[in-house]
Design a protein around this motif. Sequence first.
Motif, PDB file in Angstrom:
ATOM      1  N   VAL A 114      28.122  36.294  40.880  1.00  0.00           N
ATOM      2  CA  VAL A 114      27.954  37.464  40.021  1.00  0.00           C
ATOM      3  C   VAL A 114      29.228  38.306  39.874  1.00  0.00           C
ATOM      4  O   VAL A 114      29.180  39.384  39.295  1.00  0.00           O
ATOM      5  CB  VAL A 114      26.794  38.366  40.525  1.00  0.00           C
ATOM      6  CG1 VAL A 114      25.486  37.616  40.500  1.00  0.00           C
ATOM      7  CG2 VAL A 114      27.088  38.907  41.914  1.00  0.00           C
ATOM      8  N   ASP A 115      30.351  37.832  40.398  1.00  0.00           N
ATOM      9  CA  ASP A 115      31.552  38.666  40.379  1.00  0.00           C
ATOM     10  C   ASP A 115      32.775  37.837  40.019  1.00  0.00           C
ATOM     11  O   ASP A 115      32.790  36.615  40.174  1.00  0.00           O
ATOM     12  CB  ASP A 115      31.751  39.317  41.750  1.00  0.00           C
ATOM     13  CG  ASP A 115      32.679  40.519  41.718  1.00  0.00           C
ATOM     14  OD1 ASP A 115      33.116  40.934  40.616  1.00  0.00           O
ATOM     15  OD2 ASP A 115      32.973  41.058  42.793  1.00  0.00           O
ATOM     16  N   TYR A 116      33.799  38.515  39.545  1.00  0.00           N
ATOM     17  CA  TYR A 116      35.081  37.889  39.241  1.00  0.00           C
ATOM     18  C   TYR A 116      35.973  37.890  40.470  1.00  0.00           C
ATOM     19  O   TYR A 116      35.961  38.840  41.252  1.00  0.00           O
ATOM     20  CB  TYR A 116      35.809  38.656  38.132  1.00  0.00           C
ATOM     21  CG  TYR A 116      35.195  38.500  36.774  1.00  0.00           C
ATOM     22  CD1 TYR A 116      35.631  37.502  35.925  1.00  0.00           C
ATOM     23  CD2 TYR A 116      34.190  39.348  36.337  1.00  0.00           C
ATOM     24  CE1 TYR A 116      35.075  37.342  34.666  1.00  0.00           C
ATOM     25  CE2 TYR A 116      33.623  39.204  35.083  1.00  0.00           C
ATOM     26  CZ  TYR A 116      34.071  38.202  34.246  1.00  0.00           C
ATOM     27  OH  TYR A 116      33.510  38.051  33.015  1.00  0.00           O
ATOM     28  N   GLY A 158      38.932  37.742  46.771  1.00  0.00           N
ATOM     29  CA  GLY A 158      38.003  36.644  46.533  1.00  0.00           C
ATOM     30  C   GLY A 158      38.379  35.367  47.255  1.00  0.00           C
ATOM     31  O   GLY A 158      37.930  34.283  46.875  1.00  0.00           O
ATOM     32  N   HIS A 159      39.166  35.476  48.303  1.00  0.00           N
ATOM     33  CA  HIS A 159      39.611  34.288  49.031  1.00  0.00           C
ATOM     34  C   HIS A 159      38.443  33.461  49.563  1.00  0.00           C
ATOM     35  O   HIS A 159      38.442  32.226  49.434  1.00  0.00           O
ATOM     36  CB  HIS A 159      40.536  34.683  50.182  1.00  0.00           C
ATOM     37  CG  HIS A 159      41.867  35.184  49.733  1.00  0.00           C
ATOM     38  ND1 HIS A 159      42.054  36.472  49.260  1.00  0.00           N
ATOM     39  CD2 HIS A 159      43.076  34.581  49.680  1.00  0.00           C
ATOM     40  CE1 HIS A 159      43.322  36.629  48.929  1.00  0.00           C
ATOM     41  NE2 HIS A 159      43.968  35.500  49.187  1.00  0.00           N
ATOM     42  N   LEU A 160      37.442  34.097  50.143  1.00  0.00           N
ATOM     43  CA  LEU A 160      36.299  33.360  50.677  1.00  0.00           C
ATOM     44  C   LEU A 160      35.522  32.674  49.560  1.00  0.00           C
ATOM     45  O   LEU A 160      35.181  31.491  49.668  1.00  0.00           O
ATOM     46  CB  LEU A 160      35.371  34.290  51.467  1.00  0.00           C
ATOM     47  CG  LEU A 160      34.063  33.660  51.950  1.00  0.00           C
ATOM     48  CD1 LEU A 160      34.303  32.453  52.839  1.00  0.00           C
ATOM     49  CD2 LEU A 160      33.203  34.699  52.661  1.00  0.00           C
ATOM     50  N   ARG A 161      35.263  33.393  48.492  1.00  0.00           N
ATOM     51  CA  ARG A 161      34.526  32.799  47.380  1.00  0.00           C
ATOM     52  C   ARG A 161      35.281  31.612  46.782  1.00  0.00           C
ATOM     53  O   ARG A 161      34.686  30.585  46.452  1.00  0.00           O
ATOM     54  CB  ARG A 161      34.226  33.855  46.315  1.00  0.00           C
ATOM     55  CG  ARG A 161      33.203  34.870  46.805  1.00  0.00           C
ATOM     56  CD  ARG A 161      32.973  35.986  45.806  1.00  0.00           C
ATOM     57  NE  ARG A 161      34.100  36.899  45.851  1.00  0.00           N
ATOM     58  CZ  ARG A 161      34.550  37.606  44.820  1.00  0.00           C
ATOM     59  NH1 ARG A 161      33.958  37.513  43.647  1.00  0.00           N
ATOM     60  NH2 ARG A 161      35.571  38.412  44.952  1.00  0.00           N
ATOM     61  N   ASP A 187      35.036  32.360  37.708  1.00  0.00           N
ATOM     62  CA  ASP A 187      35.576  33.345  36.780  1.00  0.00           C
ATOM     63  C   ASP A 187      36.601  34.205  37.507  1.00  0.00           C
ATOM     64  O   ASP A 187      36.351  34.661  38.630  1.00  0.00           O
ATOM     65  CB  ASP A 187      34.459  34.239  36.240  1.00  0.00           C
ATOM     66  CG  ASP A 187      33.470  33.463  35.395  1.00  0.00           C
ATOM     67  OD1 ASP A 187      33.919  32.688  34.528  1.00  0.00           O
ATOM     68  OD2 ASP A 187      32.256  33.631  35.602  1.00  0.00           O
ATOM     69  N   VAL A 188      37.742  34.397  36.881  1.00  0.00           N
ATOM     70  CA  VAL A 188      38.780  35.260  37.441  1.00  0.00           C
ATOM     71  C   VAL A 188      39.146  36.326  36.426  1.00  0.00           C
ATOM     72  O   VAL A 188      39.025  36.115  35.215  1.00  0.00           O
ATOM     73  CB  VAL A 188      40.048  34.475  37.863  1.00  0.00           C
ATOM     74  CG1 VAL A 188      39.723  33.421  38.903  1.00  0.00           C
ATOM     75  CG2 VAL A 188      40.753  33.850  36.662  1.00  0.00           C
ATOM     76  N   VAL A 189      39.571  37.456  36.940  1.00  0.00           N
ATOM     77  CA  VAL A 189      40.176  38.475  36.095  1.00  0.00           C
ATOM     78  C   VAL A 189      41.645  38.527  36.489  1.00  0.00           C
ATOM     79  O   VAL A 189      41.986  38.637  37.666  1.00  0.00           O
ATOM     80  CB  VAL A 189      39.477  39.856  36.216  1.00  0.00           C
ATOM     81  CG1 VAL A 189      39.494  40.383  37.634  1.00  0.00           C
ATOM     82  CG2 VAL A 189      40.084  40.852  35.237  1.00  0.00           C
TER      83      VAL A 189
END
Length: 112
Positions: A45-47, A62-65, A75-77
């Motif tokens: 649910v997140d970038y 977001g390293h773990l994800r 998805d990345v921003v």
Amino acid sequence: MPLNRKVETRRVKASTLIPNPSNWRSHPQTQRDHMAAIWEQVGDVDYLKVVDTDQGLMLIDGHLRADLAADESVDVVVLDLTDDEQAIVLSTFDPLAMLAHAEDDVLNALVN
């Protein structure tokens, strides 16, 4: 209104993202298991937050994800940050969130 540092969003294979060498957080197995369980239940649910470097997209958050989804697209921003600004975000993003006060009755209503 604060300056918007978000340049664009992209969908990329997680394994192509470069871990940030200044990432100061490690992710124990318990956290990994909980994150995987949440993803199994509700999905992504997140970038992930990245900067575009000469070597490729480098993670800011977001390293773990990214690690858990290595073979999948995420998805990345893409953020427009200088090296100094990246250091500020890396060192303050999670600690600032941890300063929030928990409203136990509201939290209990969510999980019960």
